[in-house]
Motif scaffolding. Structure first.
Motif, PDB file in Angstrom:
ATOM      1  N   SER A   2      68.419  39.025 -12.129  1.00  0.00           N
ATOM      2  CA  SER A   2      69.685  39.674 -12.432  1.00  0.00           C
ATOM      3  C   SER A   2      70.193  39.201 -13.790  1.00  0.00           C
ATOM      4  O   SER A   2      69.789  38.159 -14.287  1.00  0.00           O
ATOM      5  CB  SER A   2      70.708  39.342 -11.353  1.00  0.00           C
ATOM      6  N   LYS A  10      74.575  54.883 -15.672  1.00  0.00           N
ATOM      7  CA  LYS A  10      74.235  53.979 -14.599  1.00  0.00           C
ATOM      8  C   LYS A  10      73.261  52.972 -15.205  1.00  0.00           C
ATOM      9  O   LYS A  10      72.269  53.353 -15.814  1.00  0.00           O
ATOM     10  CB  LYS A  10      73.565  54.754 -13.461  1.00  0.00           C
ATOM     11  N   LYS A  16      70.589  47.077  -7.672  1.00  0.00           N
ATOM     12  CA  LYS A  16      72.055  47.085  -7.653  1.00  0.00           C
ATOM     13  C   LYS A  16      72.588  47.472  -9.022  1.00  0.00           C
ATOM     14  O   LYS A  16      73.090  46.633  -9.769  1.00  0.00           O
ATOM     15  CB  LYS A  16      72.595  45.729  -7.229  1.00  0.00           C
ATOM     16  N   VAL A  26      74.887  49.259 -12.039  1.00  0.00           N
ATOM     17  CA  VAL A  26      76.319  49.257 -12.308  1.00  0.00           C
ATOM     18  C   VAL A  26      76.654  50.545 -13.059  1.00  0.00           C
ATOM     19  O   VAL A  26      75.872  50.991 -13.900  1.00  0.00           O
ATOM     20  CB  VAL A  26      76.672  48.031 -13.183  1.00  0.00           C
ATOM     21  N   THR A  27      77.763  51.193 -12.727  1.00  0.00           N
ATOM     22  CA  THR A  27      78.112  52.441 -13.407  1.00  0.00           C
ATOM     23  C   THR A  27      79.251  52.210 -14.401  1.00  0.00           C
ATOM     24  O   THR A  27      80.286  51.651 -14.033  1.00  0.00           O
ATOM     25  CB  THR A  27      78.552  53.500 -12.374  1.00  0.00           C
ATOM     26  N   THR A  72      79.969  41.600 -15.788  1.00  0.00           N
ATOM     27  CA  THR A  72      79.468  42.018 -14.489  1.00  0.00           C
ATOM     28  C   THR A  72      78.019  41.571 -14.345  1.00  0.00           C
ATOM     29  O   THR A  72      77.416  41.104 -15.308  1.00  0.00           O
ATOM     30  CB  THR A  72      79.583  43.551 -14.328  1.00  0.00           C
ATOM     31  N   THR A  73      77.482  41.690 -13.139  1.00  0.00           N
ATOM     32  CA  THR A  73      76.096  41.287 -12.916  1.00  0.00           C
ATOM     33  C   THR A  73      75.283  42.506 -12.505  1.00  0.00           C
ATOM     34  O   THR A  73      75.698  43.285 -11.651  1.00  0.00           O
ATOM     35  CB  THR A  73      76.022  40.219 -11.808  1.00  0.00           C
ATOM     36  N   ILE A  74      74.137  42.673 -13.156  1.00  0.00           N
ATOM     37  CA  ILE A  74      73.255  43.793 -12.844  1.00  0.00           C
ATOM     38  C   ILE A  74      71.989  43.223 -12.222  1.00  0.00           C
ATOM     39  O   ILE A  74      71.354  42.327 -12.786  1.00  0.00           O
ATOM     40  CB  ILE A  74      72.908  44.581 -14.123  1.00  0.00           C
TER      41      ILE A  74
END
Ligand code: HEM
Lengths: 405, 265
Positions: free
Chosen positions: A325, A354, A346, A348-349, A340-342
């Motif tokens: 991640s 996306k 999972k 992220v938008t 944020t964590t991607i």
């Protein structure tokens, strides 16, 4: 399919006419690919939107104006449907045997469009034929819509909507890879054709890259060939005992981060520190004991193996990632910034993009200083999903009812 | 830690065989059918418990290797077989599904596998389990329906075929086909979540679509031409061959590169 033989092309049309039309379209498609030497290029917003609406209006008009005509009866009947499904199936069958989209395809197969069927004219024709027929069937059974036809409607209209929106929306799908680093925020990316997309309207900076790993595996390899000899699976974890190729193996010490100094490993958390294990092995036949440190090494430190008898080595494989991640800071076009964590699976938008975790620098492994992200924009996705959810409902209905009437 | 697959599989197989013998001789033995059912059900429960414990032990769903999928077949085939037997009283149905399940267990006994805990990150998704299980169930149902087609083609040769047989198979096809649809759709939704696109014409996807299209053809042909039994039987039999290529043959096809769908051995 009627009792007395009828002359071909005399209504009502049956299988003969349906298949002649499908095969004509097939050959026509191959011919256009061959002569035109071109592939079908996807249309984009807003052209595809207007075209989509126009096609829907045309189909509706056509159906309601001519629904009593034998031609429309044929278009919405089973023989035409079966010819369309066969046409489609035939192309998918070819795709199942001929490798698709190879960069250096050539020869006749390539020239008639078979090396990249999805973007060939043949496939376009199959798709249109299929969608027109499926559309007509759906209309015929849906007006008026009776309760017992609900399953039929969900399945046929759901499929129509999914295929239609996925096809006309294909040109609007944007996939861009962005390589984030820790020093600055990156606002450009590279698309699938290797073209640089200079401004993505968002910028991303990598704060931290993390990999969670499985315990590394131990292997016995042949000193000369380097090939793996054992079939047993053995994880290197402190206290783990087991057997590999008639040898008892025990791990008495394990460091997740180890650095080799003065003949032994020390638990040191340092960039490039690699897993290290102290193993004791005993050959069950000869009772000979071999023991020592092994490590898979890293981009910074060399690995270490343990020599066994008969030219065999005990080695540690690189640990496999369990998940990885990226902690990132994202700057949007409106001037916002947030962290944020991607993670894999999972996404992220942000701002219609996306963002997916795609890859990292494998040479550096968990110390990777970059994180490769994929940004996907797909404005048609909600329409496609609507179709997919109708299909799911239709499938559940079908499972429940079976073929009982 | 140490799960003994061979002993578990052996116990299951013995229970299934005893159960089948009771069912086979149910005219001679009092309550033979009931006892037989009990034995087959207990045998199935044993293997189900094994799968659950295995799942916990290896800390991931056991759905990754070909051997692990065979294990799921050995769970689902008997369930389908027992349910259809209770519902329709077809003995050969039950024997066929138990026989296949025994075959799968036997293959696993002769190819012991080390249960590797690792699972690549992309496969760690809540979609993984429903996607694969729905396929397994669907294949089990369609497998039984294909047995009907083979049996039907055999019966037709000896002119003893009864059309009701195919009607029963239709029901299985409808159920199997709808699960196949769900499998495709779950796969698409998952792919979108994991890789950003729902359909990439990966060889496995292509073959799964092909399988789906073949059964779609069968359903529509049957709907329109109830009387054309022989053609319908052939479509059904050939569809299953496509299904088999999709399930196991894909690893040997030239088109199959390094796809997320190739099973490790
Ligand atoms: C999700 C995929 C599909 C499913 C589950 C499905 C299912 C069915 C079912 C169960 C029937 C029987 C009629 C009824 O139950 O009322 C039927 C009829 C029919 N289907 Fe489909 N079908 C699908 C796709 C298609 C496609 C792609 C076509 C055409 C290209 C098509 C054309 C027809 C036609 C023409 C009928 C006969 C309708 C009539 O005569 O009233 N179907 N379908």
């Amino acid at each position: 399919m009627s009792n007395n033989r009828k002359i071909i092309w005399q209504y009502p049309w049956g299988y003969a006419e349906s298949f002649i039309i499908a095969i004509t379209l097939l050959i026509l498609g191959f011919a256009i690919n061959y002569i035109g030497k071109s592939t079908v290029s996807a249309i984009q917003l807003p052209v595809n939107l207007y075209m989509g609406i126009a096609i829907i209006i045309l189909l509706l008009l056509f159906y309601f104006l001519f629904k009593k005509k034998p031609f429309v009866k044929w278009l919405s009947g089973t023989p035409a449907a079966i010819s369309a499904i066969c046409f489609y199936t035939f192309l998918v069958l070819l795709m199942g045997f001929i490798p698709q989209g190879l960069p250096k395809a050539s020869g006749f197969i390539h020239e008639i469009g078979l090396s990249d069927i999805v973007s060939s004219h043949t496939f376009l024709f199959a798709q249109i034929y299929f969608l027109v027929i499926l559309g007509m069937v759906t209309l015929r059974r849906s007006f008026p819509l009776k309760g017992k036809n609900i399953g039929f409607f969900l399945n046929h209209f759901g499929l129509w909507l999914t295929l239609f929106s996925a096809s006309i929306g294909a040109g609007d799908l944007q996939r861009v890879t962005l390589t984030a680093n820790k020093t600055d925020a990156v606002f450009y990316g590279v698309d699938q054709n290797g073209k640089i997309i200079p401004d993505l309207s968002i910028a991303i900076q990598l704060k931290e890259f993390n990999i969670e790993e499985y315990p590394p595996k131990a292997f016995i390899i042949d000193d000369k060939s380097g090939s793996i000899l054992n079939k047993e699976l053995f994880y290197l974890k402190k206290g783990n005992k087991g057997e590999i190729m008639d040898r008892e193996v025990e791990v008495t010490e394990f460091y997740k981060y180890g650095v080799y100094m003065s003949n032994k490993f020390h638990p040191v958390y340092d960039i490039g520190a690699a897993p290290a294990a102290y193993v004791i092995t005993k050959n069950k036949k000869t009772n000979k004991v071999n023991e020592g440190w092994i490590s898979c090494g890293s981009f910074r430190y060399p690995g270490k193996f343990l020599e066994l008898s008969d030219g065999m080595l005990l080695v540690m494989a690189d640990p496999e990632p369990k998940k990885y991640s990226s902690k990132v800071k994202i700057y949007t076009s409106s001037g916002d910034a947030f962290e944020t964590t991607i993670e894999v699976n999972k996404p992220v938008t942000v701002d219609g993009w996306k963002i997916y975790q795609l890859d990292y620098n494998h040479k550096m492994g968990k110390w990777s200083d970059i994180s490769i992200l994929e940004l996907v924009k797909d404005p048609w996705i909600s329409v496609v999903y609507f179709g997919i959810f109708m299909l799911i409902a239709g499938a559940l209905y079908m499972f429940w009812i079976g073929n009982k009437k | 830690m140490y799960l003994n697959f061979n002993n578990t599989a052996f116990i299951t197989i013995v229970l299934w065989i005893i159960g089948s013998l009771f069912i086979l001789c149910d005219q001679k033995i009092k309550n033979g059918r009931l006892i037989g059912n009990l034995f087959t059900i207990i045998g199935t429960l044993v293997i189900i418990v094994f799968v659950i414990i295995l799942w916990i032990e290896i800390e991931r769903p056991p759905l990754r290797t070909l051997g692990e999928t065979r294990l799921w077949y050995a769970v689902f085939l008997p369930i389908v077989g027992i349910l259809t037997f209770i519902r329709w009283q077809y003995k050969w149905f039950l024997f066929y599904s138990l026989g296949l399940a025994i075959l799968f267990l036997a293959i696993n006994i002769s190819n012991p596998e080390n249960f590797d805990k690792t699972l690549m990150p992309a496969l760690q998704s809540p979609w993984f389990v429903p996607h694969v299980i729905v396929y397994m169930l669907s294949y089990a149902l369609l497998g039984v329906s294909s047995a009907v087609s083979a049996w039907g083609l055999y019966l037709i040769k000896f002119k003893t075929f009864k059309p009701e047989l195919l009607n029963k198979a239709d029901n299985l096809v409808y159920m199997g086909f709808s699960l196949l649809t769900l499998g495709l759709l779950f796969g698409a939704l998952w792919a979108k979540e994991a890789w950003g696109h729902y359909w990439t014409w990966d060889p496995k996807e292509t073959w799964a679509l092909l399988t789906w299209l073949c059964y779609l053809l069968y359903i529509h042909y049957r709907y329109k031409h109830k009387q054309k039994i022989i053609t319908a039987l052939w479509i059904l039999a050939l569809s299953f061959i496509v299904l088999l290529i999709c399930w196991v043959g894909i690893n040997y096809l030239a088109v199959s590169g390094n796809s997320v769908h190739t099973y490790s051995d």
